[in-house]
Write a protein that holds these residues in place. Structure first.
Motif, PDB file in Angstrom:
ATOM      1  N   ASP A 428     -34.537  19.534   8.966  1.00 16.71           N
ATOM      2  CA  ASP A 428     -33.563  18.968   8.093  1.00 16.71           C
ATOM      3  C   ASP A 428     -33.913  19.319   6.586  1.00 16.71           C
ATOM      4  OD1 ASP A 428     -32.183  18.074  10.181  1.00 16.71           O
ATOM      5  OD2 ASP A 428     -33.113  16.003  10.123  1.00 16.71           O
ATOM      6  N   GLN A 432     -31.312  21.154   3.913  1.00 23.43           N
ATOM      7  CA  GLN A 432     -30.824  20.570   2.666  1.00 23.43           C
ATOM      8  C   GLN A 432     -31.002  21.617   1.401  1.00 23.43           C
ATOM      9  OE1 GLN A 432     -33.335  16.795   3.071  1.00 23.43           O
ATOM     10  NE2 GLN A 432     -31.936  16.177   1.791  1.00 23.43           N
ATOM     11  N   SER A 436     -27.726  23.330  -0.578  1.00 22.02           N
ATOM     12  CA  SER A 436     -27.278  22.473  -1.625  1.00 22.02           C
ATOM     13  C   SER A 436     -27.444  23.687  -2.889  1.00 22.02           C
ATOM     14  CB  SER A 436     -28.500  21.636  -1.895  1.00 22.02           C
ATOM     15  OG  SER A 436     -28.327  20.419  -0.939  1.00 22.02           O
ATOM     16  N   ILE A 439     -31.200  20.550  -5.539  1.00 24.34           N
ATOM     17  CA  ILE A 439     -31.674  19.147  -4.930  1.00 24.34           C
ATOM     18  C   ILE A 439     -33.087  18.713  -5.353  1.00 24.34           C
ATOM     19  CG2 ILE A 439     -32.891  20.325  -2.866  1.00 24.34           C
ATOM     20  CD1 ILE A 439     -31.782  17.999  -1.211  1.00 24.34           C
ATOM     21  N   LYS A 445     -35.472  15.284   3.318  1.00 24.58           N
ATOM     22  CA  LYS A 445     -35.747  14.448   4.516  1.00 24.58           C
ATOM     23  C   LYS A 445     -36.855  14.745   4.998  1.00 24.58           C
ATOM     24  CE  LYS A 445     -30.645  14.068   5.136  1.00 24.58           C
ATOM     25  NZ  LYS A 445     -29.524  14.364   5.943  1.00 24.58           N
TER      26      LYS A 445
END
Length: 468
Positions: A428, A432, A436, A439, A445
């Motif tokens: 996860d 991300q 993205s 980030i 996460k």
């Protein structure tokens, strides 16, 4: 493992569909290729044909000829590789067979005129002038920056290895007999003129190179002459031959090739083994032994029905599978493709730069087109219960000088120098970063701050992310 995209003079066309011909007039002002993105580059190569039209009407179906009256583009094409470049290239240590082939088509057959060892320019030029021999230069992107730039973008666009050859043929001569190749072919005419004859394929979408006798292939489906700035595409399997017209200057053209061993059949061979292996862990019937002496006799009807049943069961299982595991194709592509095009010593590809990522840092992914994220079994364990891991392979440390030259590396070296490995619990967080624009590390996460910083530092060390 798939072979490297073979330098080609090849293609294919099924049925009587003719080669499409497009005439383009200069549009005032200089014309250049678009390097803003991989798709932009390909669009500029086939302009004015739209990519949607190209893949719907031509790709793997029939040839496309684009003849351009564009002096600026012709000048640019001529700069990619010239006959005069050979002198300086030979001084860098070129070898017959590896880097250069010298050949001529005599009575419908290829006659190789290579000497032994290192290529000396004066001898090469003598064979070219006196023996009317064609000079074939292998993988010039190893030495010509602009070809590196073009082919690196095309590898991003196709997701497949892209090789090239330069063919320099004197007036009134032909280098190769009629043949077909196992790659998709893009031709750029760089210097002089080349007369082409294309024939209907005997093996559509061929998987192997093949030579055809001229008396067995009939009349050409298409004949035309390429001039500097012109473009030609034909699919694998297209029978073709080309010669330089007499009384003119020499011809130089660039053959760009891709999609060797990149078919659905290849993908099925690559993925089915992993699916069978994983299913056998859970299915007792797949782990049951074969009937006695099955390998000593012809396959029985009972055995064929059993295999058919297993294949149907695997197809049903596949419907519920989120990801197909590639055994070799992804790694082979990443390991053998060009590194990102860069100017200078390429330090930005091998040495992390900028600020070290911390928990409060904001990071973003870079070189995304050169990274593959995939799942695979834990390579440190050999037992059947080994967990799947996330593997990240990249091409930032690949060597341009060996691109498409057939150098093999072990999987161990590949992992050590081209990638990272993470547990499934990091999926996860990695998604991300992948999805993205930027980030914060603290928003990843993962359970602990230490895991978040460690993940960011690992990616930064491989030059895959930067702090913004």
């Amino acid at each position: 493992m798939p072979k490297k995209a073979k330098p080609a003079e090849n293609g294919k066309e099924e049925g009587p569909a003719p080669c499409k011909r497009v005439k383009v007039e200069a549009a005032g002002g200089p014309s250049a290729l678009n390097f803003d993105s991989p798709s932009g580059l390909f669009e500029s190569l086939i302009s004015p044909i739209k990519t949607e039209t190209f893949f719907k009407e031509f790709w793997e179906q029939k040839p496309l000829l684009i003849q351009r009256d564009d002096p600026a583009l012709a000048t640019y094409y001529q700069s990619l590789f010239r006959l005069s470049d050979l002198k300086s290239l030979c001084s860098r240590g070129m070898y017959y067979g590896r880097d250069i082939n010298v050949c001529r088509c005599v009575n419908g057959k290829k006659k190789v005129l290579n000497k032994d060892g290192k290529v000396h320019f004066l001898q090469l030029r003598k064979d070219f002038d006196q023996k009317r021999a064609t000079i074939q230069f292998h993988q010039p992107q190893r030495f010509k920056d602009e070809l590196w730039r073009i082919q690196e973008k095309l590898e991003c666009y196709f997701g497949s290895l892209v090789g090239s050859n330069v063919y320099i043929t004197p007036a009134g001569s032909q280098g190769l007999p009629p043949h077909y190749d196992d790659v998709e072919v893009l031709i750029l005419q760089l210097e002089g003129e080349k007369r082409w004859r294309l024939y209907r394929p005997t093996v559509p979408l061929a998987r192997e190179y093949g030579v055809e006798a001229e008396d067995s292939i009939g009349s050409p489906a298409r004949e035309f002459t390429l001039k500097p700035g012109d473009f030609l595409y034909f699919p694998r399997g297209t029978i073709h031959q080309a010669d330089t017209p007499p009384g003119l200057a020499h011809s130089t053209h660039l053959t760009i090739s891709t999609y060797q061993n990149n078919s659905w059949g290849d993908f099925l061979l690559d993925t089915i083994s992993g699916l069978v292996f994983d299913t056998a862990k859970e299915d007792l019937e797949l782990r049951a032994g074969l009937p006695r002496q099955l390998l000593l006799v012809e396959t029985t009807a009972v055995a064929r029905r059993r295999v058919s049943g297993f294949l149907r069961m695997l197809a049903d299982k596949l419907e519920g599978t989120k990801e197909l595991l590639s055994a070799d194709m992804k790694k082979d592509f990443i390991m053998n493709r060009l590194p990102p095009y860069c100017v200078g010593d390429g330090a930005e590809l091998s040495t992390p730069g900028g600020q070290l990522p911390r928990l409060d840092s904001t990071v973003r992914l870079q070189f995304k087109d050169h990274i593959v994220l995939t799942l695979g079994p834990d390579q440190d364990r050999s037992d059947e219960t080994r967990e799947k891991m996330i593997y990240i392979y990249h091409s930032l440390k690949n060597r341009r000088e060996t691109h498409m030259m057939g150098n093999e590396e072990t999987e161990f070296i590949l992992f050590q120098s081209h990638g990272l490995r993470f547990p499934l619990s990091h999926m996860d967080a990695l998604k991300q970063i992948w999805n993205s624009t930027a980030i914060s590390v603290k928003d990843l996460k993962l359970t602990t701050d230490e895991e978040k910083e460690s993940l960011a530092l690992s990616l930064w060390t491989e030059c895959l992310i930067q702090v913004v």
